[in-house]
Design a protein around this motif. Sequence first.
Motif, PDB file in Angstrom:
ATOM      1  N   PRO A  23      -0.594  -3.170 -13.345  1.00 44.16           N
ATOM      2  CA  PRO A  23      -0.891  -2.124 -14.347  1.00 44.16           C
ATOM      3  C   PRO A  23       0.376  -1.557 -14.989  1.00 44.16           C
ATOM      4  O   PRO A  23       1.478  -1.841 -14.527  1.00 44.16           O
ATOM      5  N   ILE A  24       0.189  -0.776 -16.020  1.00 43.77           N
ATOM      6  CA  ILE A  24       1.327  -0.112 -16.675  1.00 43.77           C
ATOM      7  C   ILE A  24       1.659   1.158 -15.885  1.00 43.77           C
ATOM      8  O   ILE A  24       0.798   1.994 -15.621  1.00 43.77           O
ATOM      9  N   SER A  40       4.819   9.681  -7.511  1.00 42.28           N
ATOM     10  CA  SER A  40       5.976   9.918  -8.378  1.00 42.28           C
ATOM     11  C   SER A  40       5.646   9.755  -9.852  1.00 42.28           C
ATOM     12  O   SER A  40       6.077  10.530 -10.688  1.00 42.28           O
ATOM     13  N   GLU A  41       4.931   8.642 -10.207  1.00 38.49           N
ATOM     14  CA  GLU A  41       4.662   8.386 -11.617  1.00 38.49           C
ATOM     15  C   GLU A  41       3.207   7.994 -11.812  1.00 38.49           C
ATOM     16  O   GLU A  41       2.520   7.606 -10.876  1.00 38.49           O
ATOM     17  N   GLU A  42       2.823   8.037 -13.069  1.00 37.83           N
ATOM     18  CA  GLU A  42       1.436   7.747 -13.396  1.00 37.83           C
ATOM     19  C   GLU A  42       1.216   6.242 -13.463  1.00 37.83           C
ATOM     20  O   GLU A  42       2.062   5.492 -13.972  1.00 37.83           O
ATOM     21  N   VAL A  43       0.076   5.763 -12.961  1.00 39.62           N
ATOM     22  CA  VAL A  43      -0.280   4.346 -12.967  1.00 39.62           C
ATOM     23  C   VAL A  43      -1.558   4.180 -13.774  1.00 39.62           C
ATOM     24  O   VAL A  43      -2.584   4.792 -13.461  1.00 39.62           O
ATOM     25  N   HIS A  44      -1.476   3.321 -14.815  1.00 42.83           N
ATOM     26  CA  HIS A  44      -2.641   3.044 -15.678  1.00 42.83           C
ATOM     27  C   HIS A  44      -3.295   1.738 -15.199  1.00 42.83           C
ATOM     28  O   HIS A  44      -2.846   0.636 -15.547  1.00 42.83           O
ATOM     29  N   ARG A  45      -4.317   1.875 -14.372  1.00 44.02           N
ATOM     30  CA  ARG A  45      -4.958   0.713 -13.784  1.00 44.02           C
ATOM     31  C   ARG A  45      -5.829  -0.011 -14.823  1.00 44.02           C
ATOM     32  O   ARG A  45      -6.386   0.617 -15.718  1.00 44.02           O
ATOM     33  N   ARG A  76       0.826  -1.206   0.000  1.00 41.62           N
ATOM     34  CA  ARG A  76       0.000   0.000   0.000  1.00 41.62           C
ATOM     35  C   ARG A  76       0.865   1.264   0.000  1.00 41.62           C
ATOM     36  O   ARG A  76       0.606   2.220  -0.733  1.00 41.62           O
ATOM     37  N   SER A  77       1.920   1.216   0.808  1.00 40.84           N
ATOM     38  CA  SER A  77       2.798   2.383   0.865  1.00 40.84           C
ATOM     39  C   SER A  77       3.515   2.596  -0.463  1.00 40.84           C
ATOM     40  O   SER A  77       3.684   3.726  -0.938  1.00 40.84           O
ATOM     41  N   SER A  78       3.918   1.485  -1.133  1.00 43.22           N
ATOM     42  CA  SER A  78       4.585   1.615  -2.427  1.00 43.22           C
ATOM     43  C   SER A  78       3.636   2.150  -3.479  1.00 43.22           C
ATOM     44  O   SER A  78       4.004   2.953  -4.343  1.00 43.22           O
ATOM     45  N   GLU A  79       2.367   1.715  -3.395  1.00 45.02           N
ATOM     46  CA  GLU A  79       1.380   2.224  -4.358  1.00 45.02           C
ATOM     47  C   GLU A  79       1.172   3.720  -4.169  1.00 45.02           C
ATOM     48  O   GLU A  79       1.077   4.481  -5.141  1.00 45.02           O
ATOM     49  N   THR A  80       1.120   4.118  -2.921  1.00 44.73           N
ATOM     50  CA  THR A  80       0.946   5.562  -2.669  1.00 44.73           C
ATOM     51  C   THR A  80       2.144   6.346  -3.153  1.00 44.73           C
ATOM     52  O   THR A  80       2.007   7.423  -3.737  1.00 44.73           O
ATOM     53  N   ARG A  81       3.349   5.761  -2.959  1.00 41.86           N
ATOM     54  CA  ARG A  81       4.540   6.451  -3.447  1.00 41.86           C
ATOM     55  C   ARG A  81       4.557   6.514  -4.963  1.00 41.86           C
ATOM     56  O   ARG A  81       4.936   7.505  -5.577  1.00 41.86           O
ATOM     57  N   ASN A 129      -1.353  -2.118 -26.225  1.00 40.06           N
ATOM     58  CA  ASN A 129      -0.651  -1.147 -25.389  1.00 40.06           C
ATOM     59  C   ASN A 129       0.721  -1.686 -25.037  1.00 40.06           C
ATOM     60  O   ASN A 129       0.895  -2.895 -24.836  1.00 40.06           O
ATOM     61  N   LEU A 130       1.691  -0.788 -24.921  1.00 40.18           N
ATOM     62  CA  LEU A 130       3.044  -1.142 -24.520  1.00 40.18           C
ATOM     63  C   LEU A 130       3.485  -0.203 -23.403  1.00 40.18           C
ATOM     64  O   LEU A 130       3.085   0.965 -23.353  1.00 40.18           O
ATOM     65  N   CYS A 131       4.329  -0.763 -22.524  1.00 39.89           N
ATOM     66  CA  CYS A 131       4.887   0.060 -21.461  1.00 39.89           C
ATOM     67  C   CYS A 131       6.166   0.746 -21.964  1.00 39.89           C
ATOM     68  O   CYS A 131       6.615   0.491 -23.094  1.00 39.89           O
TER      69      CYS A 131
END
Length: 212
Positions: free
Chosen positions: A174-175, A158-163, A149-154, A189-191
């Motif tokens: 996710p990407i 910091s960067e965008e998460v495409h759920r 959870r803490s890593s997801e919040t970080r 889609n590609l990362c």
Amino acid sequence: RRRRSESGSKAPSGSQGSDVEQAEKRAAKSKKSKEKRHVEDKAKRKGGGKAANDTPREKSKKAKSSKASAKKARAASASSRDGARSSEDERVKAKAKAEKKAEKTDRKASRREAKEDGASERQKAAEPAKMKQRDTEDSDRKAHRKRSRSSETRDDDSEEVHRDIQCNGCSADPIRGDRFKCSACPRYNLCGKCYPNRGRMHPKDHRFYVQK
């Protein structure tokens, strides 16, 4: 005839005299044999069937018969003793066999009880360790959840998460970061890691653009 000869009658001469003598001898012999038989019969009646004067042949026959009867009696007593001894041996063997069988069943029962007691003791001893292991596993899972959870919040910061979007190159879901979408294929889609190698995974004439 004696009376006649004694009374002074004329004695026969020649062959007549010899015939008379033989007849007298036969009469005397038959009389003696009759007297002897009478005496033997009387002695038998008095002595319970035993003759007063037995001949050697009769004595040997009686001795043989008495020996044979004694031998038969000894054989019968020996066979009865052997039968009693064999029956006693059989009883002793049967008793020993029954005792051995009972002892074997007792040993089996004691072993089973000892095995059950040992299993219950091992189970009791293993219960605290199992509980401790469960507690550690639960704590590890909780810590992992907290870290995730803490890593997801970080990452959100910091960067965008495409759920709910999966990379078609490396199957990352996710990407994270930039998402490159094919202009010709709406669901491709590609990362950011797979985008430089897009020519190996997708047609080269298809163009990609960054999807926010």
